[in-house]
Design a protein around this motif. Structure first.
Motif, PDB file in Angstrom:
ATOM      1  N   SER A 124     -62.290-121.848  21.257  1.00 39.98           N
ATOM      2  CA  SER A 124     -63.043-122.756  20.388  1.00 39.98           C
ATOM      3  C   SER A 124     -63.524-124.002  21.132  1.00 39.98           C
ATOM      4  O   SER A 124     -64.061-124.920  20.517  1.00 39.98           O
ATOM      5  CB  SER A 124     -62.203-123.149  19.170  1.00 39.98           C
ATOM      6  OG  SER A 124     -61.026-123.806  19.575  1.00 39.98           O
ATOM      7  N   GLY A 125     -63.310-124.060  22.445  1.00 36.57           N
ATOM      8  CA  GLY A 125     -63.814-125.171  23.240  1.00 36.57           C
ATOM      9  C   GLY A 125     -62.895-126.368  23.312  1.00 36.57           C
ATOM     10  O   GLY A 125     -63.280-127.421  23.800  1.00 36.57           O
ATOM     11  N   ARG A 126     -61.667-126.227  22.850  1.00 42.57           N
ATOM     12  CA  ARG A 126     -60.700-127.326  22.910  1.00 42.57           C
ATOM     13  C   ARG A 126     -59.760-127.136  24.100  1.00 42.57           C
ATOM     14  O   ARG A 126     -59.339-126.036  24.408  1.00 42.57           O
ATOM     15  CB  ARG A 126     -59.865-127.383  21.632  1.00 42.57           C
ATOM     16  CG  ARG A 126     -60.664-127.790  20.445  1.00 42.57           C
ATOM     17  CD  ARG A 126     -59.770-127.812  19.230  1.00 42.57           C
ATOM     18  NE  ARG A 126     -60.538-128.247  18.092  1.00 42.57           N
ATOM     19  CZ  ARG A 126     -60.244-129.317  17.381  1.00 42.57           C
ATOM     20  NH1 ARG A 126     -59.188-130.039  17.676  1.00 42.57           N
ATOM     21  NH2 ARG A 126     -60.993-129.650  16.363  1.00 42.57           N
ATOM     22  N   PHE A 127     -59.429-128.260  24.722  1.00 41.85           N
ATOM     23  CA  PHE A 127     -58.485-128.220  25.839  1.00 41.85           C
ATOM     24  C   PHE A 127     -57.115-127.883  25.286  1.00 41.85           C
ATOM     25  O   PHE A 127     -56.626-128.534  24.364  1.00 41.85           O
ATOM     26  CB  PHE A 127     -58.473-129.566  26.559  1.00 41.85           C
ATOM     27  CG  PHE A 127     -57.715-129.534  27.842  1.00 41.85           C
ATOM     28  CD1 PHE A 127     -58.225-128.861  28.935  1.00 41.85           C
ATOM     29  CD2 PHE A 127     -56.502-130.159  27.957  1.00 41.85           C
ATOM     30  CE1 PHE A 127     -57.531-128.815  30.138  1.00 41.85           C
ATOM     31  CE2 PHE A 127     -55.792-130.128  29.149  1.00 41.85           C
ATOM     32  CZ  PHE A 127     -56.314-129.455  30.238  1.00 41.85           C
ATOM     33  N   ASP A 128     -56.475-126.845  25.813  1.00 42.35           N
ATOM     34  CA  ASP A 128     -55.232-126.361  25.196  1.00 42.35           C
ATOM     35  C   ASP A 128     -53.952-126.894  25.830  1.00 42.35           C
ATOM     36  O   ASP A 128     -52.864-126.521  25.423  1.00 42.35           O
ATOM     37  CB  ASP A 128     -55.209-124.848  25.151  1.00 42.35           C
ATOM     38  CG  ASP A 128     -55.157-124.197  26.515  1.00 42.35           C
ATOM     39  OD1 ASP A 128     -55.021-124.918  27.529  1.00 42.35           O
ATOM     40  OD2 ASP A 128     -55.259-122.969  26.579  1.00 42.35           O
ATOM     41  N   ARG A 129     -54.057-127.750  26.819  1.00 44.03           N
ATOM     42  CA  ARG A 129     -52.911-128.414  27.461  1.00 44.03           C
ATOM     43  C   ARG A 129     -51.937-127.456  28.125  1.00 44.03           C
ATOM     44  O   ARG A 129     -50.763-127.745  28.270  1.00 44.03           O
ATOM     45  CB  ARG A 129     -52.165-129.299  26.466  1.00 44.03           C
ATOM     46  CG  ARG A 129     -52.997-130.426  25.948  1.00 44.03           C
ATOM     47  CD  ARG A 129     -52.187-131.329  25.088  1.00 44.03           C
ATOM     48  NE  ARG A 129     -53.027-131.808  23.992  1.00 44.03           N
ATOM     49  CZ  ARG A 129     -52.595-132.435  22.955  1.00 44.03           C
ATOM     50  NH1 ARG A 129     -51.322-132.712  22.838  1.00 44.03           N
ATOM     51  NH2 ARG A 129     -53.408-132.817  22.013  1.00 44.03           N
ATOM     52  N   GLN A 130     -52.420-126.285  28.502  1.00 42.24           N
ATOM     53  CA  GLN A 130     -51.621-125.367  29.301  1.00 42.24           C
ATOM     54  C   GLN A 130     -52.207-125.390  30.707  1.00 42.24           C
ATOM     55  O   GLN A 130     -53.426-125.391  30.871  1.00 42.24           O
ATOM     56  CB  GLN A 130     -51.666-123.967  28.723  1.00 42.24           C
ATOM     57  CG  GLN A 130     -51.022-123.892  27.360  1.00 42.24           C
ATOM     58  CD  GLN A 130     -51.008-122.470  26.830  1.00 42.24           C
ATOM     59  OE1 GLN A 130     -50.963-121.509  27.590  1.00 42.24           O
ATOM     60  NE2 GLN A 130     -51.046-122.345  25.527  1.00 42.24           N
ATOM     61  N   TYR A 131     -51.355-125.409  31.697  1.00 42.15           N
ATOM     62  CA  TYR A 131     -51.804-125.574  33.065  1.00 42.15           C
ATOM     63  C   TYR A 131     -51.274-124.456  33.961  1.00 42.15           C
ATOM     64  O   TYR A 131     -50.202-123.912  33.711  1.00 42.15           O
ATOM     65  CB  TYR A 131     -51.317-126.907  33.643  1.00 42.15           C
ATOM     66  CG  TYR A 131     -51.814-128.106  32.892  1.00 42.15           C
ATOM     67  CD1 TYR A 131     -53.048-128.662  33.185  1.00 42.15           C
ATOM     68  CD2 TYR A 131     -51.049-128.686  31.885  1.00 42.15           C
ATOM     69  CE1 TYR A 131     -53.514-129.766  32.501  1.00 42.15           C
ATOM     70  CE2 TYR A 131     -51.510-129.793  31.187  1.00 42.15           C
ATOM     71  CZ  TYR A 131     -52.738-130.326  31.503  1.00 42.15           C
ATOM     72  OH  TYR A 131     -53.195-131.415  30.822  1.00 42.15           O
ATOM     73  N   ILE A 132     -52.038-124.158  34.984  1.00 40.31           N
ATOM     74  CA  ILE A 132     -51.572-123.314  36.078  1.00 40.31           C
ATOM     75  C   ILE A 132     -51.332-124.269  37.245  1.00 40.31           C
ATOM     76  O   ILE A 132     -52.231-125.004  37.636  1.00 40.31           O
ATOM     77  CB  ILE A 132     -52.629-122.264  36.457  1.00 40.31           C
ATOM     78  CG1 ILE A 132     -52.917-121.349  35.269  1.00 40.31           C
ATOM     79  CG2 ILE A 132     -52.179-121.472  37.677  1.00 40.31           C
ATOM     80  CD1 ILE A 132     -54.117-120.461  35.465  1.00 40.31           C
ATOM     81  N   ILE A 133     -50.120-124.265  37.758  1.00 41.34           N
ATOM     82  CA  ILE A 133     -49.743-125.185  38.834  1.00 41.34           C
ATOM     83  C   ILE A 133     -49.146-124.383  39.981  1.00 41.34           C
ATOM     84  O   ILE A 133     -48.329-123.486  39.765  1.00 41.34           O
ATOM     85  CB  ILE A 133     -48.689-126.208  38.341  1.00 41.34           C
ATOM     86  CG1 ILE A 133     -49.243-127.026  37.186  1.00 41.34           C
ATOM     87  CG2 ILE A 133     -48.255-127.124  39.478  1.00 41.34           C
ATOM     88  CD1 ILE A 133     -48.196-127.899  36.504  1.00 41.34           C
ATOM     89  N   SER A 134     -49.558-124.711  41.199  1.00 41.40           N
ATOM     90  CA  SER A 134     -48.973-124.052  42.367  1.00 41.40           C
ATOM     91  C   SER A 134     -48.979-124.999  43.559  1.00 41.40           C
ATOM     92  O   SER A 134     -49.879-125.816  43.712  1.00 41.40           O
ATOM     93  CB  SER A 134     -49.748-122.784  42.725  1.00 41.40           C
ATOM     94  OG  SER A 134     -49.164-122.170  43.852  1.00 41.40           O
ATOM     95  N   PHE A 135     -47.955-124.848  44.375  1.00 40.84           N
ATOM     96  CA  PHE A 135     -47.843-125.604  45.620  1.00 40.84           C
ATOM     97  C   PHE A 135     -48.052-124.703  46.831  1.00 40.84           C
ATOM     98  O   PHE A 135     -47.939-125.145  47.964  1.00 40.84           O
ATOM     99  CB  PHE A 135     -46.467-126.274  45.710  1.00 40.84           C
ATOM    100  CG  PHE A 135     -46.218-127.265  44.603  1.00 40.84           C
ATOM    101  CD1 PHE A 135     -46.663-128.569  44.715  1.00 40.84           C
ATOM    102  CD2 PHE A 135     -45.558-126.884  43.441  1.00 40.84           C
ATOM    103  CE1 PHE A 135     -46.442-129.480  43.698  1.00 40.84           C
ATOM    104  CE2 PHE A 135     -45.338-127.787  42.418  1.00 40.84           C
ATOM    105  CZ  PHE A 135     -45.779-129.085  42.543  1.00 40.84           C
ATOM    106  N   GLU A 136     -48.357-123.429  46.582  1.00 36.51           N
ATOM    107  CA  GLU A 136     -48.547-122.466  47.662  1.00 36.51           C
ATOM    108  C   GLU A 136     -49.857-122.741  48.402  1.00 36.51           C
ATOM    109  O   GLU A 136     -50.882-123.012  47.768  1.00 36.51           O
ATOM    110  CB  GLU A 136     -48.573-121.041  47.114  1.00 36.51           C
ATOM    111  CG  GLU A 136     -47.265-120.588  46.501  1.00 36.51           C
ATOM    112  CD  GLU A 136     -46.160-120.471  47.523  1.00 36.51           C
ATOM    113  OE1 GLU A 136     -46.440-120.046  48.663  1.00 36.51           O
ATOM    114  OE2 GLU A 136     -45.011-120.807  47.185  1.00 36.51           O
TER     115      GLU A 136
END
Length: 53
Positions: A15-27
């Motif tokens: 629906s075009g809203r930011f869902d506050r879920q993230y993909i995070i990596s230090f690799e």
């Protein structure tokens, strides 16, 4: 966001809203992928001029 130490990606839902879920990596591979992704979209983008600005 991508830097020399972290890759962090946040996306919008259907629906075009930011869902506050993230993909995070230090690799290192993920950090390089994040930089490549940023450059890809930067190169495809164009400036949007706002009226009155």
């Amino acid at each position: 966001m991508s830097s020399d130490k972290i890759m962090l990606l946040g996306l919008f839902n259907e629906s075009g809203r930011f869902d506050r879920q993230y993909i995070i990596s230090f690799e290192p591979g993920a950090i390089e992928w994040g930089k490549d992704l940023f450059e890809y979209f930067r190169d495809m983008s164009r400036e949007i001029k706002l009226k009155g600005k």
